[in-house]
Design a protein around this motif. Sequence first.
Motif, PDB file in Angstrom:
ATOM      1  N   UNK B  10       1.388   4.372   7.477  1.00 33.58           N
ATOM      2  CA  UNK B  10       2.568   4.941   6.822  1.00 33.58           C
ATOM      3  C   UNK B  10       3.080   4.076   5.670  1.00 33.58           C
ATOM      4  N   UNK B  12       3.633   2.150   2.226  1.00 33.66           N
ATOM      5  CA  UNK B  12       3.281   2.388   0.822  1.00 33.66           C
ATOM      6  C   UNK B  12       3.340   1.094  -0.004  1.00 33.66           C
ATOM      7  N   UNK B  13       3.709  -0.016   0.644  1.00 34.62           N
ATOM      8  CA  UNK B  13       3.679  -1.307  -0.046  1.00 34.62           C
ATOM      9  C   UNK B  13       4.818  -1.549  -1.010  1.00 34.62           C
ATOM     10  N   UNK B  14       6.002  -0.989  -0.747  1.00 37.88           N
ATOM     11  CA  UNK B  14       7.109  -1.097  -1.706  1.00 37.88           C
ATOM     12  C   UNK B  14       7.882  -2.407  -1.603  1.00 37.88           C
ATOM     13  N   UNK B  15       7.702  -3.123  -0.483  1.00 38.82           N
ATOM     14  CA  UNK B  15       8.376  -4.413  -0.274  1.00 38.82           C
ATOM     15  C   UNK B  15       9.891  -4.312  -0.092  1.00 38.82           C
ATOM     16  N   UNK B  31      11.298 -12.056  -1.659  1.00 36.66           N
ATOM     17  CA  UNK B  31      10.341 -11.542  -0.659  1.00 36.66           C
ATOM     18  C   UNK B  31       9.705 -12.639   0.181  1.00 36.66           C
ATOM     19  N   UNK B  40       0.067  -4.914   0.660  1.00 29.85           N
ATOM     20  CA  UNK B  40      -0.712  -3.733   0.307  1.00 29.85           C
ATOM     21  C   UNK B  40      -1.366  -4.052  -1.020  1.00 29.85           C
ATOM     22  N   UNK B  41      -2.685  -4.178  -1.037  1.00 31.76           N
ATOM     23  CA  UNK B  41      -3.375  -4.612  -2.253  1.00 31.76           C
ATOM     24  C   UNK B  41      -4.811  -4.111  -2.228  1.00 31.76           C
ATOM     25  N   UNK B  42      -5.462  -4.245  -3.380  1.00 31.63           N
ATOM     26  CA  UNK B  42      -6.862  -3.833  -3.466  1.00 31.63           C
ATOM     27  C   UNK B  42      -7.762  -5.055  -3.462  1.00 31.63           C
ATOM     28  N   UNK B  43      -8.756  -5.063  -2.589  1.00 25.92           N
ATOM     29  CA  UNK B  43      -9.829  -6.038  -2.756  1.00 25.92           C
ATOM     30  C   UNK B  43     -11.079  -5.275  -3.194  1.00 25.92           C
ATOM     31  N   UNK B  44     -12.215  -5.922  -3.165  1.00 23.54           N
ATOM     32  CA  UNK B  44     -13.428  -5.268  -3.681  1.00 23.54           C
ATOM     33  C   UNK B  44     -13.825  -4.047  -2.860  1.00 23.54           C
ATOM     34  N   UNK B  45     -13.354  -3.987  -1.628  1.00 24.60           N
ATOM     35  CA  UNK B  45     -13.729  -2.857  -0.763  1.00 24.60           C
ATOM     36  C   UNK B  45     -12.775  -1.670  -0.900  1.00 24.60           C
ATOM     37  N   UNK B  46     -11.598  -1.892  -1.459  1.00 21.59           N
ATOM     38  CA  UNK B  46     -10.630  -0.806  -1.584  1.00 21.59           C
ATOM     39  C   UNK B  46      -9.246  -1.256  -1.158  1.00 21.59           C
ATOM     40  N   UNK B  47      -8.422  -0.304  -0.763  1.00 23.42           N
ATOM     41  CA  UNK B  47      -7.023  -0.601  -0.436  1.00 23.42           C
ATOM     42  C   UNK B  47      -6.917  -1.271   0.940  1.00 23.42           C
TER      43      UNK B  47
END
Lengths: 584, 131
Positions: B10, B12-15, B31, B40-47
Amino acid sequence: MTYTGNVLRVNLGTGKAVKEPLNKEWARDYLGGKGLSIKYLYEELKPGIDPLSPENKLILMTGPTTGTIVPNSGKLAIAAKSPATGTILDCSIGGHFAPELKFAGYDAVIIEGKAKNPVYLFIEDDLVELRSARELWGKGAHETEHIIAETLGDVVTMAIGPAGENLLPMACISSELYRQAGRGGIGAVMGSKNLKAIAVWGSGGIEMPDIRKFSAAMNKIKREDTMTDDNMWAYSDGTPMIVDLCQSTGILPTRNFQDGTFAEHEKINSDAVKNTLKAKKACFSCPLACSNYVRKGQSEVEGPEYETLALCGSNCGISDLEAIIEFNRLCDDFCLDTISVGNIVGFAMELTEKGVHDFGIRFGDVENFLKMPGLIAGRKGVGADLAEGVRAIAEKYGGQEYAMQVKGLEIPGYDPRGSWSMGLAYGTADRGACHMRAWPAAVEAFGDIDPFTSEGKAELVIGMQDDNSVKFSAIFCDFWALSTERMAEILSLLLEREIDAAELTKIGERIYNLARLFNEREGFARKDDNLPERVFNEVLSTGFTAGKLLPKKDYEIMLGEYYRLRGWDENGIISEQKKKELNL
Amino acid sequence: MKALSFNAEKCVGCKLCHLACSAQNEEVFNPRLARLIISSYYDREGLIVEGQVCDLCLECVEACPVDAIVVKNGRLSFLEDLCTDCGLCADICPNQVIIKKDKGIGICVQCRSCSNWCPTGALTFEEVEKL
């Protein structure tokens, strides 16, 4: 006050970075974000400079809301003189860079000069370093961000890709892979300075009086004014919902604006995008989470937004959603603005089909469509011409009457023939054809106002331009439809002085006029506030707008009224009286 | 007792949770001073969406040599006067959500600021069987 009071000035030529005080007087008159960055540029840039020369400056500007718990306050303004248009250019980028910059202790960063070799800027609180980007140069923005994260750890990064390095007028800046400062070639300004990326990490925070009481008040506002039916479309659908709105009102750009409806729109609308949805994603402090992280087949992207679906979809005769998602991902990695590139590719398709010049691509040709981002970003093959933008392509090969641009910036996804107010908004936008300076289609073509009349449109567009100038300076995200009164209420608490809606409207007017003054100094006037001939001379043929165009005389009526209400002369020049009134 | 629970699907990474926590407990928007870590971040594999929150495992209570962390009315409570700044609690916390400060520590006291702010219901307080 929630400013840090510090500006970081970095000269890439000398390698020196200095911390200087924020100009408080300017901050009072222009708030931050768009307005304050334009003020700095107006005061510091010499008229007539080449936007890609070391004399141009790149300004990153936060606002008084940045880093606080105010909903939808996560955006950063990035401004410079535009390589695409020669006008002032301010872009807006979401994600988490803006608050991180503020936590590092800065309201703004002013980047000057040009580095001898490729570098990236690393800001960690008071530590400011220029690091070699030799290994990063030539890489896409995605790989660049991954490498910087692996090198520096928990930082927020903005980067350019090959498009910026190759100085394309549609090069953007990317952050967190899929967030862009999109328009006007802002990425080329970075590229011209040999600046590959900026990474920031901040340990600090933002203090204010009665912070718990303030937070409670903001939570109430978030529940009662942000997360409401007016705004929750962002979470339920995001911008793809605009596809059906534009289709039903006949303003969906189709095959280079030859039509306003697309027979296969259901393959690229919000329902189609929802079928590929993996997760919703938000910028810092945003409860609306408009972003859709999608995957279809082998392709994934955070997007595609409406503008991409329209310009790279219907406008190119492409209905294959997987292809649009892949095209979107490629553009984000190369750092190409999808609005401009979709418009350019659509133009190339029409020129090819009409036999004006063979670019080897026709409407609906998915295979060649997917080759375009690489060719354009690298200036390879047909990409060498396409990389110059539709205005330059038309000057070289013809088709000027359907080169869909204003001042050199390609038109976004709303056909002015079914939304006359959008025509005026494009013509008078401070950075060329832009839908974010004013988006009157929302209340006109999509609302209750007659789209096919010039009456009342000047007042409508002016009001929105001034409101948005405040919004993008405070900074609030465009997608929270908050009133000027609400902005005043929140800013009064943050700035610790009484500020009312009337004062904010005046600030908005001041900002918009200063942007105009910048452009006036560069030689822009009424002759440039024009639309492509197609809008005036060719009727649309299907749907709600069948048989419609925007007669040139009606456009001229709107423009004349706009100048009069603005207090500008018949040539669009700001009167001395208006300058005095606005303290310009 | 009710402890904080995180549902990554659920988030969304809004902090906003980080901001709400630091405002309530440290009187600053920072923070990194929040007593939870949601990313909530992207690495090489995705979210990638990850969350570390206080699940009231109470290992800190057991570890504190001077009983400066106690359970009171179903919530954790930190008694600063007793704290010797040994840092044992922060080191032992399996979720790494205890903040070391110049004087004392910052610990989740189940104030619910984070869940009150969470726009998507990714943070909730759920009954846990403890004590």
